[in-house]
Write a protein that holds these residues in place. Structure first.
Motif, mmCIF file in Angstrom:
data_model
loop_
_atom_site.group_PDB
_atom_site.id
_atom_site.type_symbol
_atom_site.label_atom_id
_atom_site.label_comp_id
_atom_site.label_asym_id
_atom_site.label_seq_id
_atom_site.Cartn_x
_atom_site.Cartn_y
_atom_site.Cartn_z
ATOM 1 N N ALA A 23 0.803 -1.218 0.000
ATOM 2 C CA ALA A 23 0.000 0.000 0.000
ATOM 3 C C ALA A 23 0.836 1.269 0.000
ATOM 4 O O ALA A 23 2.015 1.262 0.333
ATOM 5 C CB ALA A 23 -0.906 0.010 1.238
ATOM 6 N N GLU A 24 0.159 2.349 -0.337
ATOM 7 C CA GLU A 24 0.662 3.699 -0.107
ATOM 8 C C GLU A 24 0.049 4.106 1.228
ATOM 9 O O GLU A 24 -1.174 4.088 1.383
ATOM 10 C CB GLU A 24 0.204 4.632 -1.220
ATOM 11 N N ILE A 25 0.898 4.451 2.184
ATOM 12 C CA ILE A 25 0.448 4.698 3.563
ATOM 13 C C ILE A 25 0.729 6.143 3.946
ATOM 14 O O ILE A 25 1.875 6.590 3.877
ATOM 15 C CB ILE A 25 1.162 3.731 4.536
ATOM 16 N N HIS A 26 -0.326 6.869 4.376
ATOM 17 C CA HIS A 26 -0.218 8.249 4.852
ATOM 18 C C HIS A 26 -0.787 8.267 6.268
ATOM 19 O O HIS A 26 -2.012 8.153 6.439
ATOM 20 C CB HIS A 26 -1.036 9.201 3.970
ATOM 21 N N VAL A 27 0.082 8.381 7.279
ATOM 22 C CA VAL A 27 -0.360 8.306 8.667
ATOM 23 C C VAL A 27 0.333 9.357 9.527
ATOM 24 O O VAL A 27 1.309 9.967 9.105
ATOM 25 C CB VAL A 27 -0.069 6.895 9.266
ATOM 26 N N GLY A 28 -0.161 9.506 10.755
ATOM 27 C CA GLY A 28 0.539 10.319 11.740
ATOM 28 C C GLY A 28 1.690 9.519 12.331
ATOM 29 O O GLY A 28 2.839 9.945 12.356
ATOM 30 N N ARG A 29 1.365 8.286 12.798
ATOM 31 C CA ARG A 29 2.342 7.395 13.412
ATOM 32 C C ARG A 29 2.139 5.988 12.865
ATOM 33 O O ARG A 29 1.012 5.573 12.606
ATOM 34 C CB ARG A 29 2.159 7.377 14.930
ATOM 35 N N LEU A 30 3.245 5.248 12.754
ATOM 36 C CA LEU A 30 3.173 3.881 12.239
ATOM 37 C C LEU A 30 4.036 2.974 13.098
ATOM 38 O O LEU A 30 5.188 3.295 13.396
ATOM 39 C CB LEU A 30 3.670 3.839 10.788
ATOM 40 N N SER A 31 3.469 1.832 13.480
ATOM 41 C CA SER A 31 4.194 0.798 14.209
ATOM 42 C C SER A 31 4.102 -0.477 13.380
ATOM 43 O O SER A 31 3.005 -0.948 13.084
ATOM 44 C CB SER A 31 3.555 0.586 15.586
ATOM 45 N N VAL A 32 5.253 -1.049 12.998
ATOM 46 C CA VAL A 32 5.262 -2.203 12.098
ATOM 47 C C VAL A 32 5.951 -3.402 12.752
ATOM 48 O O VAL A 32 7.091 -3.308 13.189
ATOM 49 C CB VAL A 32 6.006 -1.877 10.777
ATOM 50 N N SER A 33 5.225 -4.531 12.769
ATOM 51 C CA SER A 33 5.811 -5.801 13.190
ATOM 52 C C SER A 33 5.694 -6.839 12.080
ATOM 53 O O SER A 33 6.284 -7.901 12.171
ATOM 54 C CB SER A 33 5.104 -6.332 14.445
#
Length: 135
Positions: A56-66
């Motif tokens: 995806a194309e991701i537009h966020v304030g904060r991102l946590s990835v596991s």
């Protein structure tokens, strides 16, 4: 919780075995443990669990990835990449935390003015280009 800061209320969840294709928008915090293909847009927090597969194309304030992410990431505040996460992505964020054991493949851009997607010239993230002099 991202960076020791209490996160917003979890108001959505895509569980393992679930699949979503299209544009996902939400308020507060959303967690994905399933499969998502498309685009994610929020001013708040997206949590990508260890079982997730995102393209995806991701537009966020904060991102946590596991989990696993492919695509482009624009985070206005912060990206955290936890041990075991795999990113094949272009990342734009002012703050990036990568735990030992995480894998990132792709260009990374960090700094105080980073994290916003390109937009119209009035966008404060894009410096104005003076018009060329005629002469």
């Amino acid at each position: 919780m991202i960076g020791g800061k209490k996160s917003g209320v979890l108001n959505g969840f895509l569980d393992r075995g679930a699949r979503f294709e299209g544009t996902l928008t939400f308020e507060d915090t959303f967690r994905i443990d399933g499969v998502l293909k498309g685009k994610v847009v929020t001013k708040n927090e997206l949590v990508i669990g260890d079982g997730a597969a995102i393209d995806a194309e991701i537009h966020v304030g904060r991102l946590s990835v596991s989990g696993n992410v492919r695509g482009i990431i624009y985070a206005r505040e912060r990206v955290e990449v936890h041990a075991g996460a795999r990113l094949q992505a272009e990342i734009h964020t002012p703050s990036l935390l990568v735990e030992e054991g995480a894998v990132i493949q792709g260009p990374v851009q960090t700094g105080p003015q980073v994290g916003r997607a390109p937009g119209p010239p009035s966008d404060p993230a894009i410096p104005a280009v003076p018009p060329a002099k005629k002469g």
